[in-house]
Structure formats: structure tokens, C-alpha cells
Write a protein that holds these residues in place. Structure first.
Motif, mmCIF file in Angstrom:
data_model
loop_
_atom_site.group_PDB
_atom_site.id
_atom_site.type_symbol
_atom_site.label_atom_id
_atom_site.label_comp_id
_atom_site.label_asym_id
_atom_site.label_seq_id
_atom_site.Cartn_x
_atom_site.Cartn_y
_atom_site.Cartn_z
ATOM 1 N N UNK A 3 -9.071 -31.341 32.100
ATOM 2 C CA UNK A 3 -9.220 -31.799 33.561
ATOM 3 C C UNK A 3 -7.789 -32.319 34.010
ATOM 4 N N UNK A 4 -7.660 -31.940 35.226
ATOM 5 C CA UNK A 4 -6.140 -32.401 35.893
ATOM 6 C C UNK A 4 -6.463 -33.046 36.908
ATOM 7 N N UNK A 5 -5.698 -34.188 36.864
ATOM 8 C CA UNK A 5 -5.810 -35.349 37.862
ATOM 9 C C UNK A 5 -4.474 -35.317 38.419
ATOM 10 N N UNK A 6 -4.449 -34.938 39.757
ATOM 11 C CA UNK A 6 -2.952 -35.088 40.560
ATOM 12 C C UNK A 6 -2.780 -36.240 41.344
ATOM 13 N N UNK A 7 -3.647 -36.992 41.416
ATOM 14 C CA UNK A 7 -3.476 -38.549 41.788
ATOM 15 C C UNK A 7 -4.087 -39.681 40.983
ATOM 16 N N UNK A 8 -3.525 -39.860 39.622
ATOM 17 C CA UNK A 8 -4.106 -40.896 39.088
ATOM 18 C C UNK A 8 -3.892 -42.141 39.454
ATOM 19 N N UNK A 9 -2.777 -42.412 40.369
ATOM 20 C CA UNK A 9 -2.651 -43.778 40.839
ATOM 21 C C UNK A 9 -3.471 -43.864 42.352
ATOM 22 N N UNK A 10 -4.459 -42.951 42.535
ATOM 23 C CA UNK A 10 -5.267 -42.854 43.901
ATOM 24 C C UNK A 10 -4.122 -42.304 44.912
ATOM 25 N N UNK A 11 -4.231 -43.063 46.008
ATOM 26 C CA UNK A 11 -3.216 -42.486 47.182
ATOM 27 C C UNK A 11 -1.761 -42.860 47.193
ATOM 28 N N UNK A 12 -1.360 -43.810 46.205
ATOM 29 C CA UNK A 12 -0.246 -44.288 45.983
ATOM 30 C C UNK A 12 1.079 -43.281 45.970
ATOM 31 N N UNK A 13 0.705 -42.364 45.069
ATOM 32 C CA UNK A 13 1.748 -41.403 44.712
ATOM 33 C C UNK A 13 2.059 -40.217 45.608
ATOM 34 N N UNK A 14 0.518 -39.665 46.524
ATOM 35 C CA UNK A 14 0.926 -38.848 47.491
ATOM 36 C C UNK A 14 1.384 -39.310 48.861
ATOM 37 N N UNK A 15 1.213 -40.599 48.983
ATOM 38 C CA UNK A 15 1.833 -41.329 50.183
ATOM 39 C C UNK A 15 3.206 -41.510 50.258
ATOM 40 N N UNK A 134 5.826 -31.238 28.964
ATOM 41 C CA UNK A 134 5.270 -31.046 27.522
ATOM 42 C C UNK A 134 4.277 -31.670 27.082
ATOM 43 N N UNK A 135 3.187 -31.055 26.513
ATOM 44 C CA UNK A 135 1.850 -31.431 26.503
ATOM 45 C C UNK A 135 1.229 -30.710 25.243
ATOM 46 N N UNK A 136 0.102 -31.203 24.763
ATOM 47 C CA UNK A 136 -0.604 -30.477 23.680
ATOM 48 C C UNK A 136 -1.333 -29.323 24.454
ATOM 49 N N UNK A 137 -0.938 -28.166 24.337
ATOM 50 C CA UNK A 137 -1.745 -27.036 24.900
ATOM 51 C C UNK A 137 -0.870 -26.088 25.741
ATOM 52 N N UNK A 138 -1.371 -25.428 26.494
ATOM 53 C CA UNK A 138 -0.833 -24.087 27.176
ATOM 54 C C UNK A 138 -1.045 -24.318 28.780
ATOM 55 N N UNK A 139 0.212 -24.032 29.478
ATOM 56 C CA UNK A 139 0.168 -24.021 30.938
ATOM 57 C C UNK A 139 0.219 -22.654 31.397
ATOM 58 N N UNK A 140 -0.925 -22.449 32.525
ATOM 59 C CA UNK A 140 -1.032 -21.296 33.186
ATOM 60 C C UNK A 140 -1.003 -21.372 34.713
ATOM 61 N N UNK A 141 -0.582 -20.281 35.253
ATOM 62 C CA UNK A 141 -0.469 -20.416 36.534
ATOM 63 C C UNK A 141 -1.422 -19.123 37.254
ATOM 64 N N UNK A 142 -2.059 -19.682 38.599
ATOM 65 C CA UNK A 142 -2.676 -18.525 39.488
ATOM 66 C C UNK A 142 -1.638 -18.014 40.330
ATOM 67 N N UNK A 193 -2.082 -26.916 42.507
ATOM 68 C CA UNK A 193 -3.540 -26.313 42.357
ATOM 69 C C UNK A 193 -3.460 -24.957 41.627
ATOM 70 N N UNK A 194 -2.029 -24.289 41.621
ATOM 71 C CA UNK A 194 -1.984 -23.097 40.620
ATOM 72 C C UNK A 194 -2.050 -23.421 39.158
ATOM 73 N N UNK A 195 -1.977 -24.469 38.922
ATOM 74 C CA UNK A 195 -1.704 -24.835 37.617
ATOM 75 C C UNK A 195 -3.165 -24.952 36.464
ATOM 76 N N UNK A 196 -3.203 -24.413 35.594
ATOM 77 C CA UNK A 196 -4.429 -24.506 34.721
ATOM 78 C C UNK A 196 -3.769 -24.972 33.392
#
Length: 258
Positions: A3-15, A134-142, A193-196
Motif C-alpha cells: 500500500x502506497x501512502x503519498x502523504x504520511x505526514x498528512x497535509x504537511x509535505x504537500x503544502x 531502495x526498498x524490499x520489492x519491485x517498483x513498476x510504472x503505469x 500515481x504511476x508507481x506500483x
């Protein structure tokens, strides 16, 4: 699949990332306006400042946003040389784009070419930064979303450079930089959003540095550079103010000479 979380700190990082892109854009546009009113070494210096501001703003935006990126089931590390390379790419292509527009004979052709080059450079910076993960797994793109993110980057870069050439008033620069900040952010999150990620759980230690060890200090340093340069540019006189000051001095000098 993780599961991908793009804003783990809520609105802080996007803002915060939007603010970085906006400040870099505003500073870049302001310096481009100054550059086009100047000549010789002064023009070159203003263009160099504009390019470094936009390049720094874009890179800092990307990696501040990445501070909020999490994948369930795996830690994330960053390859340091690749991350630094992505910063250099951002700087070099923005420099090329800004200088092409600043010195181009045929403005329309220079604008189209440098918009394309800068946009592709910004996209390269984004995907180089992603390749540094670098993570445990494979990164793919749409591929469709990747293509859309590249298109947004090219359009955003072209509009930004056009704004640098055609916008003079401080209010218009502010509006343009807010739009540019939004465009750069859209490119980033479309690319994200393209990332899996297909997670392969593992107990082995990942190579590279954590975001807080490496990216956070670098982002803070570059953010400080943006704020300090903004203050310097805001306080330095424009060509018009210098001329007014020089013409005010002349009567005093001629009176003293008598």
C-alpha cells in the motif's frame, strides 16, 4: 502489492513542497525580469540566479514531497549518488532553458525548444529521484500516467519560461509562480500515481540513506538558500531605481563641481 501512502505526514509535505516550488518559481521569474532589463555580466548573473532558483525549487519540491512517501511492508532508503545526480540534472537543464530564452534571437523558437528541454529535464530529475529509491520489492510504472506527467512537465516549463519573458508586474509574477507551483506539484503527484510496488518481505538491510538522514538536511539547506536569495533579490535595486538614483546624484555632483 504494497500500500502506497503519498502523504504520511498528512497535509504537511504537500503544502510545504508546493510552497518550495512556488518560492523557487517566484524568485526565478523575478530574476528573469531583472536579467532582461540588464546587459553583459549583470544579465548573465541574473539568469544564473534565476536558473538556480527554479532548479532548486523544483528539486526541493520533489524531495520534500518524498518525505511523506511510505510503502507498507518495507522500509525505504535512497541511493545518495543518484539523488545528487537528480539535483545536478535539475540545475543543468533549467540553466540551459533559461539561458536559451535569455539570449535567443528568435524568442518563439527559443521558448518552444527550451520549454521542451526544461520539461524533459524536470521529468528526468523526477524519475532519476525515483530510481534512487531502495526498498524490499519491485517498483513498476503505469506508462500512460508517466507520459502524462512528462507532458505536464513540458507544458509547465514552457508556461514558466513564457511568463519569465512576458510578465513584469509583481502581482502577475506572484500569480504566475502560484500557477507554476501547482503545475510542478501536479507533475510530481501524477508521476507518483504511476508507481506500483510489489513488496517482497525481507530481513536484509537496505543500502542507502534514510530520508531523514540525507534528504531532509539537503532540502533544509536548499530551502534556506531560496529564502536568503529571495531576501537579497527583494532588497537589491532594479535597473530603473539605479538610474533614478544616478540621475538624482548628477545635479549634486555638478553643484559640488562649481
Amino acid at each position: 502489492m504494497g500500500h502506497l501512502d503519498h502523504a504520511a505526514f498528512g497535509w504537511l509535505t504537500p503544502v510545504l513542497s508546493y510552497a518550495m516550488a512556488g518560492i523557487g518559481s517566484a524568485l526565478g521569474l523575478r530574476c528573469t525580469v531583472r536579467a532582461l532589463a540588464a546587459t553583459g555580466r549583470s544579465r548573465r548573473n541574473w539568469l544564473a540566479t534565476a536558473a538556480s532558483a527554479i532548479g532548486t525549487g523544483i528539486w526541493t519540491m520533489h524531495f520534500v514531497a518524498m518525505l511523506g512517501f511510505r510503502v507498507s511492508g518495507t522500509d525505504i532508503r535512497y541511493d545518495v549518488p543518484l539523488t545528487v545526480l537528480s539535483l545536478l540534472v535539475a540545475m543543468v537543464v533549467v540553466w540551459a532553458g533559461v539561458f536559451a530564452v535569455g539570449y535567443g534571437r528568435d524568442r518563439t523558437r527559443a521558448l518552444a525548444l527550451s520549454g521542451l528541454t526544461t520539461g524533459l529535464g524536470v521529468a528526468s530529475m523526477h524519475y532519476l529521484g525515483m530510481a534512487a529509491i531502495r526498498l524490499h520489492g519491485d517498483v513498476g510504472y503505469d506508462p500512460v500516467l508517466v507520459a502524462l506527467s512528462v507532458l505536464i512537465a513540458v507544458v509547465a516549463a514552457t508556461v514558466a519560461l513564457w511568463a519569465g519573458l512576458n510578465i513584469k508586474s509583481p502581482v502577475a509574477v506572484t500569480v504566475a509562480s502560484l500557477v507554476m507551483g501547482a503545475a510542478v506539484g501536479s507533475m510530481h503527484y501524477t508521476g507518483m500515481l504511476a508507481v506500483t510496488v510489489h513488496v517482497t518481505p525481507s530481513g536484509s538491510v537496505l543500502p542507502g540513506a534514510t530520508a531523514m538522514q540525507f534528504i531532509f538536511p539537503l532540502a533544509v539547506g536548499l530551502g534556506s538558500y531560496l529564502f536568503l536569495t529571495s531576501a537579497f533579490v527583494a532588497l537589491s535595486p532594479t535597473a530603473g531605481e539605479r538610474e533614478a538614483s544616478a540621475s538624482a546624484q548628477r545635479p549634486i555632483e555638478s553643484a559640488t563641481a562649481r
